[in-house]
Design a protein around this motif. Structure first.
Motif, PDB file in Angstrom:
ATOM      1  N   GLN A  89     -63.454 -13.937  25.820  1.00 51.54           N
ATOM      2  CA  GLN A  89     -63.962 -15.231  25.705  1.00 51.54           C
ATOM      3  C   GLN A  89     -63.157 -15.875  24.707  1.00 51.54           C
ATOM      4  N   ASN A  90     -62.928 -15.265  23.527  1.00 52.99           N
ATOM      5  CA  ASN A  90     -62.192 -15.758  22.299  1.00 52.99           C
ATOM      6  C   ASN A  90     -60.789 -15.328  22.492  1.00 52.99           C
ATOM      7  N   PRO A  91     -59.868 -15.958  22.642  1.00 54.28           N
ATOM      8  CA  PRO A  91     -58.383 -15.665  22.907  1.00 54.28           C
ATOM      9  C   PRO A  91     -58.020 -15.100  21.400  1.00 54.28           C
ATOM     10  N   ASP A  92     -58.258 -15.486  20.578  1.00 53.51           N
ATOM     11  CA  ASP A  92     -57.934 -15.153  19.010  1.00 53.51           C
ATOM     12  C   ASP A  92     -58.204 -13.610  18.771  1.00 53.51           C
ATOM     13  N   ASN A  93     -59.172 -12.838  19.838  1.00 50.02           N
ATOM     14  CA  ASN A  93     -59.359 -11.518  19.619  1.00 50.02           C
ATOM     15  C   ASN A  93     -58.315 -10.749  20.560  1.00 50.02           C
ATOM     16  N   GLN A  94     -57.385 -11.349  21.486  1.00 50.91           N
ATOM     17  CA  GLN A  94     -56.692 -10.666  22.074  1.00 50.91           C
ATOM     18  C   GLN A  94     -55.351 -11.077  21.821  1.00 50.91           C
ATOM     19  N   ILE A  95     -54.930 -12.082  21.123  1.00 47.04           N
ATOM     20  CA  ILE A  95     -53.587 -12.489  20.654  1.00 47.04           C
ATOM     21  C   ILE A  95     -53.262 -11.654  19.459  1.00 47.04           C
ATOM     22  N   VAL A  96     -52.103 -10.796  19.477  1.00 48.26           N
ATOM     23  CA  VAL A  96     -51.778  -9.769  18.626  1.00 48.26           C
ATOM     24  C   VAL A  96     -50.441  -9.987  17.741  1.00 48.26           C
ATOM     25  N   ALA A  97     -49.558 -10.970  18.481  1.00 47.68           N
ATOM     26  CA  ALA A  97     -48.244 -11.203  17.638  1.00 47.68           C
ATOM     27  C   ALA A  97     -48.405 -12.681  17.217  1.00 47.68           C
ATOM     28  N   ALA A  98     -47.170 -12.928  16.206  1.00 47.33           N
ATOM     29  CA  ALA A  98     -47.177 -13.983  15.607  1.00 47.33           C
ATOM     30  C   ALA A  98     -46.409 -15.286  16.512  1.00 47.33           C
ATOM     31  N   SER A 143     -53.361 -24.617  20.348  1.00 46.36           N
ATOM     32  CA  SER A 143     -54.898 -24.924  21.079  1.00 46.36           C
ATOM     33  C   SER A 143     -55.610 -23.802  21.717  1.00 46.36           C
ATOM     34  N   GLY A 144     -57.045 -24.023  21.620  1.00 50.86           N
ATOM     35  CA  GLY A 144     -57.827 -22.908  22.276  1.00 50.86           C
ATOM     36  C   GLY A 144     -57.468 -22.727  23.677  1.00 50.86           C
ATOM     37  N   GLY A 145     -57.108 -23.618  24.506  1.00 53.76           N
ATOM     38  CA  GLY A 145     -56.728 -23.598  25.994  1.00 53.76           C
ATOM     39  C   GLY A 145     -55.248 -23.010  26.021  1.00 53.76           C
ATOM     40  N   ALA A 170     -65.437 -20.863  27.858  1.00 55.21           N
ATOM     41  CA  ALA A 170     -66.735 -20.829  27.056  1.00 55.21           C
ATOM     42  C   ALA A 170     -66.175 -21.651  25.784  1.00 55.21           C
ATOM     43  N   MET A 171     -65.111 -21.390  25.060  1.00 52.17           N
ATOM     44  CA  MET A 171     -64.683 -22.095  23.935  1.00 52.17           C
ATOM     45  C   MET A 171     -63.851 -23.206  23.792  1.00 52.17           C
ATOM     46  N   LEU A 172     -63.644 -23.548  25.162  1.00 48.83           N
ATOM     47  CA  LEU A 172     -62.527 -24.700  25.369  1.00 48.83           C
ATOM     48  C   LEU A 172     -63.262 -25.927  25.809  1.00 48.83           C
ATOM     49  N   ASP A 173     -62.305 -27.090  25.464  1.00 42.19           N
ATOM     50  CA  ASP A 173     -62.822 -28.625  25.995  1.00 42.19           C
ATOM     51  C   ASP A 173     -62.690 -28.598  27.434  1.00 42.19           C
ATOM     52  N   PRO A 174     -63.224 -29.660  28.153  1.00 40.27           N
ATOM     53  CA  PRO A 174     -62.879 -29.874  29.346  1.00 40.27           C
ATOM     54  C   PRO A 174     -61.453 -29.776  30.070  1.00 40.27           C
ATOM     55  N   ALA A 175     -60.597 -30.318  29.256  1.00 44.90           N
ATOM     56  CA  ALA A 175     -59.110 -30.336  29.718  1.00 44.90           C
ATOM     57  C   ALA A 175     -58.776 -28.750  29.631  1.00 44.90           C
ATOM     58  N   GLY A 176     -59.061 -28.034  28.576  1.00 47.37           N
ATOM     59  CA  GLY A 176     -58.603 -26.848  28.501  1.00 47.37           C
ATOM     60  C   GLY A 176     -59.221 -25.850  29.548  1.00 47.37           C
ATOM     61  N   ARG A 177     -60.675 -26.110  30.040  1.00 46.17           N
ATOM     62  CA  ARG A 177     -61.197 -25.405  31.041  1.00 46.17           C
ATOM     63  C   ARG A 177     -60.559 -25.755  32.281  1.00 46.17           C
ATOM     64  N   LYS A 178     -60.190 -26.917  32.622  1.00 49.29           N
ATOM     65  CA  LYS A 178     -59.305 -27.302  33.934  1.00 49.29           C
ATOM     66  C   LYS A 178     -58.209 -26.540  34.212  1.00 49.29           C
ATOM     67  N   ASP A 179     -57.342 -26.446  32.901  1.00 49.09           N
ATOM     68  CA  ASP A 179     -56.192 -25.770  32.978  1.00 49.09           C
ATOM     69  C   ASP A 179     -56.298 -24.167  33.437  1.00 49.09           C
TER      70      ASP A 179
END
Length: 279
Positions: A89-98, A143-145, A170-179
Motif C-alpha cells: 500500500q505504501n510505496p515508501d516501504n518498498q523503495i530502497v534506493a535513492a 509523488s505518491g503515484g 489507497a494512498m493516492l489521489d484520483p489521478a495517481g489511482r488512474k495511472d
C-alpha cells in the motif's frame, strides 16, 4: 487463459499469535493469466490473504502452494517470491534506493542478474510504467503515484508470473489511482502476468475477471464482477459499497423498473434507460 494454478489455497486458516482467527477454511485457486480482485472491509483478512500468497506468512492450518510448491518449504522460498511479486500500500516501504533506476535494479542485483540484462530489464520496466524519463531522479522527490509506479516497475523487472498488489492505490489521489490502475490492466495484456488486486475501491474491482469477497475470514462471494455486484443487499450488510451504476440500477428497480441487475458500466446503464424511455 491457462488452467494452470499459480496459487492454490486448500483449507487455509490463519491467526496471528494470541489473536482470534483471521482466516478460516479458505479454498481459493488463482489461475495463470487471470486478473482477480479481492474485496473486504477493514479487518476482513484480505491483506493477510495477500501475504500468504508469497510466503510472507504461512498458514496456521491448511496448505498454500505456488506453482505446486508448498510455501512452508524453506528451500524453495526464493523461487516462490521470484514467481509471486508483492506491491504494498505504501510505496515508501518498498523503495530502497535513492535513485529511481537503482531502486528498480535492486531486486535483479540480488538475483545475480548480469549487468547487461539488468540494464535492459530496468529500462523496459520503467518504460512500461511511464517512468523512464525519471530514471535518474531522486526517489524521495517523486509523488505518491510516481513512487507506486516505480515500485511496480521493480517487480516487473524481475519478471514474476504473478503480482499481488495490496491496496496499491489507497494512498493516492484520483489521478495517481488512474495511472496505477492503467498499469495494472497492462500487466496481463502485455506481459501475461497474473494479477491479484487487494482493494476496497469498487470501480477497481469491476475491471477484474473475477471478484472474491472476504468477510470475517471466509469467502462470501467468488464470481465474475457482474454476478458478485448484483448481490447489493448482501454486500451492504457486510459493510461494502457497490459500484455507483449498480446502486442506481438497484434503486430504480426498487421503484418498479425491471432493469438487468448485472449492469456495471455507465454505457450499459445508458442503453438500458434509453430502452425503457422508448417503451
Amino acid at each position: 487463459m491457462s488452467s494452470e494454478k499459480i496459487i492454490s489455497m486448500e483449507n487455509v486458516s490463519f491467526s496471528y499469535e494470541n489473536t482470534a482467527q483471521i482466516l478460516s477454511d479458505l479454498d481459493i485457486d488463482i489461475k495463470s493469466g487471470s486478473f482477480v480482485a479481492v474485496l473486504g472491509h477493514n479487518g476482513s483478512g484480505k491483506s493477510t490473504l495477500a501475504r500468504l500468497a508469497n510466503a510472507i506468512l504461512v498458514p496456521s492450518q491448511g496448505t498454500v502452494r505456488v506453482l505446486g510448491t508448498d510455501t512452508r518449504d524453506d528451500e524453495h522460498i526464493f523461487d516462490i517470491r521470484k514467481n509471486v511479486g508483492m506491491v504494498f500500500q505504501n510505496p515508501d516501504n518498498q523503495i530502497v534506493a535513492a535513485i529511481v533506476e537503482e531502486d528498480v535494479a535492486f531486486g535483479l542485483e540480488n538475483l545475480g542478474t548480469p549487468p547487461d540484462e539488468i540494464r535492459l530489464r530496468v529500462d523496459e520496466a520503467l518504460k512500461a510504467v511511464g517512468m523512464y524519463e525519471y530514471r535518474n531522479h531522486s526517489s524521495g522527490m517523486l509523488s505518491g503515484g510516481q513512487k507506486q509506479r516505480v515500485a511496480i516497475a521493480g517487480i516487473i523487472a524481475m519478471r514474476p508470473q504473478c503480482i499481488v498488489l495490496d491496496e496499491p492505490t489507497a494512498m493516492l489521489d484520483p489521478a495517481g489511482r488512474k495511472d496505477v490502475m492503467d498499469i495494472i490492466g497492462m500487466l496481463g495484456k502485455k506481459y501475461g502476468i497474473t494479477v491479484v488486486l487487494i482493494t476496497h475501491y469498487m470501480d477497481e474491482a469491476v475491471k477484474a475477471d473475477r471478484v472474491i469477497v472476504i468477510d470475517d475470514g471466509r469467502v462470501l462471494l467468488d464470481d465474475v464482477p457482474k454476478k458478485v455486484f448484483s448481490n447489493v443487499e448482501l454486500l451492504k450488510e457486510t459493510g461494502l459499497d457497490v459500484p455507483q451504476v449498480t446502486e442506481l440500477i438497484y434503486e430504480l428497480n426498487k421503484c418498479g423498473l425491471e432493469l438487468d441487475p448485472h449492469i456495471l458500466t455507465e454505457e450499459e446503464c445508458a442503453e438500458a434507460l434509453a430502452s425503457v424511455l422508448k417503451e
